[in-house]
Scaffold this active site. Structure first.
Site, PDB file in Angstrom:
ATOM      1  N   VAL A  97     -27.670  41.507  21.520  1.00  0.00           N
ATOM      2  CA  VAL A  97     -26.615  40.615  21.040  1.00  0.00           C
ATOM      3  C   VAL A  97     -27.062  39.943  19.747  1.00  0.00           C
ATOM      4  O   VAL A  97     -28.203  39.485  19.641  1.00  0.00           O
ATOM      5  CB  VAL A  97     -26.328  39.515  22.089  1.00  0.00           C
ATOM      6  N   CYS A  98     -26.147  39.873  18.782  1.00  0.00           N
ATOM      7  CA  CYS A  98     -26.383  39.087  17.573  1.00  0.00           C
ATOM      8  C   CYS A  98     -25.121  38.271  17.310  1.00  0.00           C
ATOM      9  O   CYS A  98     -24.308  38.076  18.211  1.00  0.00           O
ATOM     10  CB  CYS A  98     -26.740  39.990  16.388  1.00  0.00           C
ATOM     11  N   ASP A  99     -24.916  37.829  16.087  1.00  0.00           N
ATOM     12  CA  ASP A  99     -23.750  37.008  15.782  1.00  0.00           C
ATOM     13  C   ASP A  99     -22.469  37.841  15.710  1.00  0.00           C
ATOM     14  O   ASP A  99     -21.471  37.491  16.320  1.00  0.00           O
ATOM     15  CB  ASP A  99     -23.977  36.251  14.469  1.00  0.00           C
ATOM     16  N   GLY A 101     -22.508  41.678  15.581  1.00  0.00           N
ATOM     17  CA  GLY A 101     -22.652  43.070  15.988  1.00  0.00           C
ATOM     18  C   GLY A 101     -23.426  43.951  15.024  1.00  0.00           C
ATOM     19  O   GLY A 101     -23.854  45.035  15.388  1.00  0.00           O
ATOM     20  N   MET A 126     -21.779  37.820  19.468  1.00  0.00           N
ATOM     21  CA  MET A 126     -21.360  36.566  20.095  1.00  0.00           C
ATOM     22  C   MET A 126     -19.946  36.180  19.682  1.00  0.00           C
ATOM     23  O   MET A 126     -19.241  35.522  20.444  1.00  0.00           O
ATOM     24  CB  MET A 126     -22.334  35.434  19.742  1.00  0.00           C
TER      25      MET A 126
END
Length: 140
Positions: A97-99, A101, A126
């Site tokens: 998971v990142c901010d 994708g 996220m």
């Protein structure tokens, strides 16, 4: 020669153009998905966690992780990924998971290169998680 005449006929050129454009539009998402390493949707990721005991790996900076993250997620900032990869389970799927994708796609590719065969990015990161009104926590 009949096919060429059919394709170039004034009445049929519009149909041919629409067919080509729609084919290209259908192919673009498949090509993008292949480039990102087959990202999973929020629903697919939740199923992976529930059914296959997948582990959430949050690669955002520590400050962003502390501001709010998926419950049970492990914070492994992208900058520290190579050093901390040894502490991750190789026998379970990893949902990265990142901010938004993009960074998670790169991180998942790095993890796959290090032997984590079932590392996949969360499509939309996220932002997609929050847009789906899914819960976040600030604990641990």
């Amino acid at each position: 020669m009949d096919l060429l005449q059919f394709l170039l006929d004034k009445n049929n050129i519009f149909i041919v153009a629409v067919t080509i454009v729609s084919g290209v539009m259908l192919a673009i998402p498949a090509l993008r998905k292949g480039r990102t390493g087959s990202a999973v949707s929020t629903g697919e990721a939740i199923q992976m966690v529930n059914q296959r005991q997948a582990v959430w790996i949050d690669v955002r900076p520590a400050e962003q992780f502390q501001a709010g993250h998926i419950a049970q997620a492990r914070s492994v900032p992208a900058a520290d990924l190579e050093q901390k990869a040894a502490s991750l389970p190789k026998n379970k799927p990893l949902v990265v998971v990142c901010d938004n994708g993009r960074e998670s796609a790169r991180a998942a590719a790095k993890l796959r290169a290090q032997g984590f065969a079932d590392a996949v990015p969360l499509e939309g990161g996220m932002r997609a998680w929050l847009a789906a009104s899914l819960p976040v926590t600030q604990k641990g």
